[in-house]
Design an enzyme around this catalytic site. Sequence first.
Site, PDB file in Angstrom:
ATOM      1  N   ASN A   1       0.831  -1.212   0.000  1.00 42.13           N
ATOM      2  CA  ASN A   1       0.000   0.000   0.000  1.00 42.13           C
ATOM      3  C   ASN A   1       0.865   1.261   0.000  1.00 42.13           C
ATOM      4  OD1 ASN A   1       0.941   0.106   2.591  1.00 42.13           O
ATOM      5  ND2 ASN A   1      -1.056   0.330   3.566  1.00 42.13           N
TER       6      ASN A   1
ATOM      7  N   GLY B   1       6.532   1.299   2.227  1.00 41.37           N
ATOM      8  CA  GLY B   1       7.172   0.815   1.002  1.00 41.37           C
ATOM      9  C   GLY B   1       7.205   1.944  -0.021  1.00 41.37           C
TER      10      GLY B   1
ATOM     11  N   LEU C   1       5.215 -10.271   4.445  1.00 41.20           N
ATOM     12  CA  LEU C   1       6.181  -9.316   5.004  1.00 41.20           C
ATOM     13  C   LEU C   1       5.532  -7.994   5.393  1.00 41.20           C
ATOM     14  CD1 LEU C   1       8.271 -11.344   3.981  1.00 41.20           C
ATOM     15  CD2 LEU C   1       9.432  -9.523   2.771  1.00 41.20           C
TER      16      LEU C   1
ATOM     17  N   THR D   1      -2.735  -3.056  11.406  1.00 36.01           N
ATOM     18  CA  THR D   1      -2.054  -3.677  10.269  1.00 36.01           C
ATOM     19  C   THR D   1      -1.471  -5.029  10.685  1.00 36.01           C
ATOM     20  OG1 THR D   1      -1.383  -1.484   9.579  1.00 36.01           O
ATOM     21  CG2 THR D   1      -0.250  -3.307   8.529  1.00 36.01           C
TER      22      THR D   1
ATOM     23  N   TYR E   1       3.574  -3.714  20.302  1.00 36.24           N
ATOM     24  CA  TYR E   1       4.048  -4.193  18.981  1.00 36.24           C
ATOM     25  C   TYR E   1       4.578  -5.620  19.115  1.00 36.24           C
ATOM     26  CZ  TYR E   1       7.323  -4.790  15.100  1.00 36.24           C
ATOM     27  OH  TYR E   1       8.011  -5.289  14.032  1.00 36.24           O
TER      28      TYR E   1
ATOM     29  N   LYS F   1       3.019  -8.909  17.150  1.00 35.12           N
ATOM     30  CA  LYS F   1       3.780  -9.833  16.295  1.00 35.12           C
ATOM     31  C   LYS F   1       3.721 -11.246  16.872  1.00 35.12           C
ATOM     32  CE  LYS F   1       5.635  -9.011  12.988  1.00 35.12           C
ATOM     33  NZ  LYS F   1       5.116  -8.910  11.587  1.00 35.12           N
TER      34      LYS F   1
END
Length: 326
Positions: A32, A36, A76, A95, A149, A153
Amino acid sequence: MKTLITGGAGFIGSHLSELLLQQGHEVTALDNLSTGRYENIAHLDGHAGFQFVNGSILEASLVDKLVERAQVVFHLAAAVGVELIIKRPLESLTTNIKGSEIVLDMAHRYRRKVLVASTSEIYGKNTNGPLKEDEDRILGSPLKSRWSYSTAKAIDEILAYIYYKEKGVPTVIVRLFNTVGPRQTGAYGMVIPRFVGQAIAGKPLSVYGDGKQTRCFLHVKDVVAALAKLAEHAGAVGEAFNLGSQEEVAINELAQRIIELAGSNSQVVHVPYDEAYEEGFEDMQRRVPDTTKLQRLIGFKPTRKLDDIIRDVIETMRRAPQGVQR
Ligand code: UDP
């Protein structure tokens, strides 16, 4: 193989796209473009085996379509970088948790192999070293963004593992330790591109805390080579692997080496954590992986030393400080 890379235009995703294409695989890169950058993969666009899709892992119908078409998924896409996670904690959590849930759900639907990129952050404040894959997690308060975080994960890992155990989805978990190389930006907090940028500009290098904390840095090319091998190895399914270097360096020493290798006149300044991040911020004092498991399965061995990595970053940042880094 037909592959799908979520986060395919990111720092690691773009290097993985390149490698898989070189190996003769087809690559669809979903990104998106939040962290990136299209420039990272612009040189691949137009390649017969490559397709870039501008979209999010939160768009379930899009992910559904792309996972169906792929044989292997490299997941990823994530909110990464300590600074980004602290500045935008809610977006990061969404996300990382919802996005992974959607990707894994679709992999279950079509029974596709998924390699899930996790992180050394899951070990938290465990300063043992080298850390084995079954080591304890030692975390601070969930109200501190860094630990939320780490927990997000860990949920990704649990989801991946349970989909394997309960539903037979072939999942592989890879815990990435500090990864570095061309195209990594310092914008989200990563220390090496930051220090190199400061050294090249002749500005002071901002060492956070007392600088005695240590890390191990692996070149992105070694990282993507290991990811590609793991995806092809049947023995990796249902397992978690550390992926990182064991060359341990204190951040103070890292700053000195970068100044020296860049031939810079910069000085070092120490910045308190509260100023650099937020009040009450907790850092990891030490983080070294045990990579025996990966060595045994795929013969993993880093091909570049820290000084080579630093030189590579200096060279690419000198050539293109803000622009395209090949
Ligand atoms: N760090 C630093 N100066 C910076 C950025 C980071 O001293 O400008 C420190 C940071 O506090 C940490 C180490 O360098 O101890 C590695 O930071 P990074 O964000 O690259 O990775 P992580 O904290 O996830 O290991």
